[in-house]
Write a protein that holds these residues in place. Structure first.
Motif, PDB file in Angstrom:
ATOM      1  N   ALA A 168      -4.708   2.609  -1.401  1.00 35.25           N
ATOM      2  CA  ALA A 168      -3.810   3.679  -1.828  1.00 35.25           C
ATOM      3  C   ALA A 168      -4.427   4.539  -2.921  1.00 35.25           C
ATOM      4  O   ALA A 168      -3.808   5.496  -3.371  1.00 35.25           O
ATOM      5  CB  ALA A 168      -2.497   3.082  -2.342  1.00 35.25           C
ATOM      6  N   ARG A 195       0.836  -1.212   0.000  1.00 31.76           N
ATOM      7  CA  ARG A 195       0.000   0.000   0.000  1.00 31.76           C
ATOM      8  C   ARG A 195       0.868   1.257   0.000  1.00 31.76           C
ATOM      9  O   ARG A 195       0.607   2.205  -0.735  1.00 31.76           O
ATOM     10  CB  ARG A 195      -0.910  -0.012   1.215  1.00 31.76           C
ATOM     11  N   TRP A 196       1.904   1.253   0.818  1.00 32.49           N
ATOM     12  CA  TRP A 196       2.722   2.459   0.932  1.00 32.49           C
ATOM     13  C   TRP A 196       3.519   2.705  -0.335  1.00 32.49           C
ATOM     14  O   TRP A 196       3.731   3.848  -0.732  1.00 32.49           O
ATOM     15  CB  TRP A 196       3.635   2.359   2.158  1.00 32.49           C
ATOM     16  N   GLN A 208       1.152   4.181  -2.690  1.00 33.91           N
ATOM     17  CA  GLN A 208       0.862   5.550  -2.265  1.00 33.91           C
ATOM     18  C   GLN A 208       1.962   6.510  -2.721  1.00 33.91           C
ATOM     19  O   GLN A 208       1.690   7.659  -3.042  1.00 33.91           O
ATOM     20  CB  GLN A 208       0.696   5.614  -0.743  1.00 33.91           C
TER      21      GLN A 208
END
Length: 54
Positions: A38, A2-3, A6
C-alpha cells in the motif's frame, strides 16, 4: 489490511482502527507486507507498535 492502509494513502484515515483490529489476527510480517504493497510502511509499523509492541 492492504486496502485499509491504501485508504490512508488517499487521505482517508477511517480505516486505521479497523486495520489495528485486523492486525491482531495476522502476523507482523503480513502487516509489513500490506504496508509495503500500500506504500504505507510507516503506518504499518505504527500499527505494529500499538498492537504488538514491536
Amino acid at each position: 489490511m492492504r486496502w485499509l492502509l491504501q485508504m490512508m494513502h488517499r487521505g482517508n484515515g477511517d480505516g486505521f482502527h479497523e486495520a489495528m483490529r485486523i492486525a491482531r489476527g495476522i502476523s507482523a510480517d503480513e502487516v509489513r507486507m500490506a504496508g509495503e504493497l500500500a506504500d504505507r510502511t510507516a503506518d504499518a509499523e505504527a500499527i505494529l507498535k500499538v498492537v504488538w509492541n514491536s
